[in-house]
Write a protein that holds these residues in place. Structure first.
Motif, PDB file in Angstrom:
ATOM      1  N   VAL A  75       0.852  -1.184   0.000  1.00 19.15           N
ATOM      2  CA  VAL A  75       0.000   0.000   0.000  1.00 19.15           C
ATOM      3  C   VAL A  75       0.889   1.236   0.000  1.00 19.15           C
ATOM      4  O   VAL A  75       1.831   1.324   0.786  1.00 19.15           O
ATOM      5  CB  VAL A  75      -0.927   0.017   1.227  1.00 19.15           C
ATOM      6  CG1 VAL A  75      -1.767   1.297   1.248  1.00 19.15           C
ATOM      7  CG2 VAL A  75      -1.826  -1.214   1.245  1.00 19.15           C
ATOM      8  N   VAL A  76       0.598   2.191  -0.882  1.00 15.05           N
ATOM      9  CA  VAL A  76       1.321   3.462  -0.919  1.00 15.05           C
ATOM     10  C   VAL A  76       0.438   4.523  -0.279  1.00 15.05           C
ATOM     11  O   VAL A  76      -0.680   4.773  -0.737  1.00 15.05           O
ATOM     12  CB  VAL A  76       1.677   3.868  -2.358  1.00 15.05           C
ATOM     13  CG1 VAL A  76       2.395   5.221  -2.361  1.00 15.05           C
ATOM     14  CG2 VAL A  76       2.556   2.801  -3.010  1.00 15.05           C
ATOM     15  N   GLU A 118      11.766  14.535  -8.530  1.00 17.89           N
ATOM     16  CA  GLU A 118      11.938  13.550  -7.463  1.00 17.89           C
ATOM     17  C   GLU A 118      10.616  12.848  -7.161  1.00 17.89           C
ATOM     18  O   GLU A 118      10.595  11.653  -6.841  1.00 17.89           O
ATOM     19  CB  GLU A 118      12.486  14.213  -6.201  1.00 17.89           C
ATOM     20  CG  GLU A 118      13.954  14.576  -6.280  1.00 17.89           C
ATOM     21  CD  GLU A 118      14.535  14.995  -4.931  1.00 17.89           C
ATOM     22  OE1 GLU A 118      13.824  14.848  -3.908  1.00 17.89           O
ATOM     23  OE2 GLU A 118      15.691  15.467  -4.901  1.00 17.89           O
ATOM     24  N   LEU A 119       9.505  13.574  -7.268  1.00 16.45           N
ATOM     25  CA  LEU A 119       8.195  12.966  -7.034  1.00 16.45           C
ATOM     26  C   LEU A 119       7.933  11.846  -8.038  1.00 16.45           C
ATOM     27  O   LEU A 119       7.461  10.765  -7.671  1.00 16.45           O
ATOM     28  CB  LEU A 119       7.102  14.024  -7.114  1.00 16.45           C
ATOM     29  CG  LEU A 119       5.663  13.530  -6.970  1.00 16.45           C
ATOM     30  CD1 LEU A 119       5.463  12.827  -5.639  1.00 16.45           C
ATOM     31  CD2 LEU A 119       4.683  14.681  -7.119  1.00 16.45           C
ATOM     32  N   THR A 120       8.248  12.099  -9.304  1.00 16.09           N
ATOM     33  CA  THR A 120       8.072  11.068 -10.325  1.00 16.09           C
ATOM     34  C   THR A 120       8.906   9.833  -9.995  1.00 16.09           C
ATOM     35  O   THR A 120       8.416   8.695 -10.051  1.00 16.09           O
ATOM     36  CB  THR A 120       8.456  11.613 -11.708  1.00 16.09           C
ATOM     37  OG1 THR A 120       7.553  12.661 -12.063  1.00 16.09           O
ATOM     38  CG2 THR A 120       8.395  10.527 -12.770  1.00 16.09           C
ATOM     39  N   MET A 125       9.250   4.252  -7.801  1.00 18.38           N
ATOM     40  CA  MET A 125       9.888   3.305  -6.893  1.00 18.38           C
ATOM     41  C   MET A 125       8.928   2.791  -5.827  1.00 18.38           C
ATOM     42  O   MET A 125       9.019   1.642  -5.399  1.00 18.38           O
ATOM     43  CB  MET A 125      11.133   3.941  -6.268  1.00 18.38           C
ATOM     44  CG  MET A 125      12.305   3.982  -7.240  1.00 18.38           C
ATOM     45  SD  MET A 125      13.832   4.621  -6.522  1.00 18.38           S
ATOM     46  CE  MET A 125      13.596   6.355  -6.822  1.00 18.38           C
ATOM     47  N   ALA A 126       7.984   3.636  -5.417  1.00 17.71           N
ATOM     48  CA  ALA A 126       6.986   3.180  -4.455  1.00 17.71           C
ATOM     49  C   ALA A 126       6.123   2.079  -5.059  1.00 17.71           C
ATOM     50  O   ALA A 126       5.797   1.088  -4.397  1.00 17.71           O
ATOM     51  CB  ALA A 126       6.114   4.354  -4.013  1.00 17.71           C
ATOM     52  N   ALA A 152      18.027   7.424  -9.595  1.00 15.90           N
ATOM     53  CA  ALA A 152      18.186   7.231  -8.155  1.00 15.90           C
ATOM     54  C   ALA A 152      17.915   5.781  -7.797  1.00 15.90           C
ATOM     55  O   ALA A 152      17.262   5.054  -8.532  1.00 15.90           O
ATOM     56  CB  ALA A 152      17.218   8.146  -7.398  1.00 15.90           C
ATOM     57  N   ARG A 153      18.456   5.403  -6.680  1.00 19.07           N
ATOM     58  CA  ARG A 153      18.116   4.110  -6.092  1.00 19.07           C
ATOM     59  C   ARG A 153      17.568   4.376  -4.702  1.00 19.07           C
ATOM     60  O   ARG A 153      17.899   5.385  -4.068  1.00 19.07           O
ATOM     61  CB  ARG A 153      19.349   3.202  -6.023  1.00 19.07           C
ATOM     62  CG  ARG A 153      20.531   3.819  -5.338  1.00 19.07           C
ATOM     63  CD  ARG A 153      21.757   2.920  -5.360  1.00 19.07           C
ATOM     64  NE  ARG A 153      22.909   3.627  -4.817  1.00 19.07           N
ATOM     65  CZ  ARG A 153      23.119   3.846  -3.526  1.00 19.07           C
ATOM     66  NH1 ARG A 153      22.245   3.398  -2.635  1.00 19.07           N
ATOM     67  NH2 ARG A 153      24.184   4.507  -3.116  1.00 19.07           N
TER      68      ARG A 153
END
Length: 286
Positions: A75-76, A118-120, A125-126, A152-153
């Motif tokens: 769940v995000v 960063e949101l994208t 990743m979420a 990013a990781r």
């Protein structure tokens, strides 16, 4: 599935039109909504739960802990308007403790993007994580930090502004990354600025390397100094690379007055002049 607690009708109009069967307005019943998301996840859906960060996660910490994180359900949880963005609505809608609440919950990741790019990356990743994630959005739109979606990781700090090893380095998250970049560019041209879109997990080796290369670290966040990013950095540094750390954030108090977003930043000493003065005072002690 997108679940929301009676928020953002205009925001979700396009989504409701394109995916009517994947949208649930759970009403002003956030605890029930999180339980519903847990059930949907068990049934094979991928729930995204949206709400103001004063309610998601602060109002529903118990449900997040027991219904979602305990069983590692994918769940995000999206908390919008973190910090002081909903300034005129008062303390009930201002969220400066959400990182502290969530980072202590086992098996729950905490993301805190600084700009649209960063949101994208964090959203992608979420979704890929297939595990519980809390994603904190400030919504203040202070301007871009990056020119494109960064490579990013999960856990890594991102170089928002290059710098050299030396007296000072900045580590910031969310809305104050842009402020850190502006301060560094104006006063500390050799200082690196690191953005921390991942509060938990965080790359402790990378944090250690940054601390080891600097005489002082300045951490900035629109969150309480208790339990937030500053605490994360101090915890790592104390064990692996002791260094002087200035934690710039919300002190242990509520807002005294309602007002504009800019007013509340000033009241809490998070406007640029106040931060610059704190840094000057701090550096005189090193």
């Amino acid at each position: 599935m997108l679940l929301t607690g009676d928020h953002g009708y205009a925001l979700f109009d396009d989504f409701r039109r394109e995916c009517p069967a994947q949208y649930i307005n759970a009403g002003i019943a956030e605890q029930n909504m999180v339980g519903m998301a847990a059930g949907l996840a068990r049934a094979g859906f991928r729930p995204f739960v949206y709400g103001l960060s004063a309610f998601i996660p602060v109002r529903v910490v118990e449900q997040i802990k027991l219904d979602i994180a305990h069983d590692q359900l994918p769940v995000v949880l999206i908390g919008d308007g973190a910090g002081f963005v909903y300034s005129h609505l008062g303390t009930s809608h201002q969220s400066t403790e959400d990182i502290a609440c969530t980072r202590a919950i086992p098996d729950l990741s905490v993301y805190s993007p600084a700009d649209r790019f960063e949101l994208t990356a964090c959203m992608d990743m979420a979704y890929q994580a297939k595990a519980p994630v809390y994603l904190r959005m400030g919504k203040s739109d202070r301007g871009d930090v990056h020119a494109a979606v960064p490579q990013a990781r999960v856990g890594s700090l991102l170089a928002a502004r290059p710098g050299q090893a030396g007296e000072i380095a900045f580590i910031a998250t969310g809305s104050l990354v842009r402020t850190a970049m502006d301060i560094a560019a104006g006063t500390y041209p050799d200082a690196a600025v690191w953005s921390a879109p991942f509060i938990k997990p965080i790359d402790s080796k990378q944090v250690t390397a940054i601390c080891a290369q600097s005489q002082a670290i300045v951490v900035l966040e629109e969150h309480s100094v208790l339990g937030g990013l500053g605490s994360v950095i101090a915890e790592i540094a104390s064990e692996f690379a002791p260094v002087r750390i200035l934690r710039v954030g919300v002190q242990d108090r509520f807002s005294q007055h309602c007002g504009t977003y800019e007013y509340l930043l000033k009241e809490h000493g998070l406007d640029r002049p106040a931060i610059e003065q704190r840094i000057r005072d701090f550096l005189t002690t090193i």
